[in-house]
Design a protein around this motif. Sequence first.
Motif, PDB file in Angstrom:
ATOM      1  N   GLU A   3      -2.259  -1.844  -2.707  1.00  0.00           N
ATOM      2  CA  GLU A   3      -2.272  -3.293  -2.612  1.00  0.00           C
ATOM      3  C   GLU A   3      -3.246  -3.829  -3.637  1.00  0.00           C
ATOM      4  O   GLU A   3      -3.924  -3.098  -4.343  1.00  0.00           O
ATOM      5  CB  GLU A   3      -2.715  -3.731  -1.187  1.00  0.00           C
ATOM      6  CG  GLU A   3      -1.865  -3.130  -0.093  1.00  0.00           C
ATOM      7  CD  GLU A   3      -0.447  -3.639  -0.145  1.00  0.00           C
ATOM      8  OE1 GLU A   3      -0.232  -4.761  -0.611  1.00  0.00           O
ATOM      9  OE2 GLU A   3       0.451  -2.873   0.253  1.00  0.00           O
ATOM     10  N   ARG A  79       5.609  -5.395   6.051  1.00  0.00           N
ATOM     11  CA  ARG A  79       6.608  -5.112   5.030  1.00  0.00           C
ATOM     12  C   ARG A  79       8.005  -5.563   5.414  1.00  0.00           C
ATOM     13  O   ARG A  79       8.953  -5.315   4.685  1.00  0.00           O
ATOM     14  CB  ARG A  79       6.622  -3.609   4.733  1.00  0.00           C
ATOM     15  CG  ARG A  79       5.372  -3.081   4.059  1.00  0.00           C
ATOM     16  CD  ARG A  79       5.154  -3.763   2.738  1.00  0.00           C
ATOM     17  NE  ARG A  79       4.154  -3.088   1.925  1.00  0.00           N
ATOM     18  CZ  ARG A  79       3.615  -3.618   0.854  1.00  0.00           C
ATOM     19  NH1 ARG A  79       3.974  -4.840   0.478  1.00  0.00           N
ATOM     20  NH2 ARG A  79       2.713  -2.972   0.164  1.00  0.00           N
ATOM     21  N   HIS A  94       2.329  -1.379   6.621  1.00  0.00           N
ATOM     22  CA  HIS A  94       1.644  -0.482   5.687  1.00  0.00           C
ATOM     23  C   HIS A  94       0.148  -0.585   5.954  1.00  0.00           C
ATOM     24  O   HIS A  94      -0.460  -1.641   5.739  1.00  0.00           O
ATOM     25  CB  HIS A  94       1.950  -0.879   4.235  1.00  0.00           C
ATOM     26  CG  HIS A  94       1.293   0.005   3.219  1.00  0.00           C
ATOM     27  ND1 HIS A  94       0.892  -0.455   1.989  1.00  0.00           N
ATOM     28  CD2 HIS A  94       0.970   1.323   3.256  1.00  0.00           C
ATOM     29  CE1 HIS A  94       0.344   0.547   1.300  1.00  0.00           C
ATOM     30  NE2 HIS A  94       0.382   1.629   2.056  1.00  0.00           N
ATOM     31  N   GLY A 200      10.001   3.000   2.446  1.00  0.00           N
ATOM     32  CA  GLY A 200      10.230   2.083   3.558  1.00  0.00           C
ATOM     33  C   GLY A 200      11.659   2.040   4.058  1.00  0.00           C
ATOM     34  O   GLY A 200      11.983   1.229   4.928  1.00  0.00           O
TER      35      GLY A 200
END
Length: 308
Positions: A3, A79, A94, A200
């Motif tokens: 991030e 997410r 996450h 994901g």
Amino acid sequence: MREHDLPRTGRGKSRNHFDDDELTYEKNFAEEPEWDETPDKPEFGDRWSTWDLSTPLERGPEPHPDWLVTELAAVDVERGVLKTGKEADVFLLHRHIPHTERGCLLAAKRYRSHDHRMFHRDAGYLEGRRVKESRVNRAMASRSSFGKEAIAGTWAGAEFNALVRLWEIAGQLDVPAFTPYPVQILGTEVLQEFIGSPDGTAAPRLAQVRADGKELADLWRQLVLGLTVLARAGYAHGDLSPYNILVHEGRLVIIDLPQIVDMVANPQGKRFLARDVHNVATWFTARGLPDVDETALTAELLAEAGLR
């Protein structure tokens, strides 16, 4: 996955509480005071990791998996939605530590509040489930607003506790885990292992899998083993079908356990078990797997549970 990285500034400034030794009354101010309303959230991400907000009994069994991020410097980032339902929604989360590559994906299952629909025909599943306080049991029975909130908490707690118990039993029997690792519970949110790829993408449901031959037989073997562990723990899934079983890289994973049934305490336990077996046996038989005997399997599972 990373991030935006910025230094952590802390979880907010300290504030006075009503039980502080010295109180300053508003009438003594010559001018309007300025209150600190800085939100307690990280610079980036949706919230700080909630790991430290759960007690040890509200966390998954030890030893915790190496992939799980338990450091308090971690943040949680939403997410998207993995699954919506009448009773709960599942989000992809996450959890990562800024400035590092350390992170993991979690499935955050959040049960709906009392003003939303509760479980379809939930009375049958609730038989045999009681809480310590009699007033809460009465409220749950009457379906008052407070009682519905308590039921939502009961569903979340039942799923988390079942995941913990089944994970522990699988370890004791030295068999592969067939349920997601239970990370933690906080109120009506259950965090658990995300079953899917690192990007994901969630694992497909069994109903979506096109398997035959050895692959189909192996999935059936894994499922029977999972049902055997469930029965040995005294449980029936209660709502098992090809739609709440995932298949990830050959691994079969049973999900959605809030309605798990204690076959001893619930007078309908045997019926729930027989229905579970029928639902999955029918699917495997329709896909061409030979020698699937649901009557014999049901009898074997009842014997494992100490029932006849």
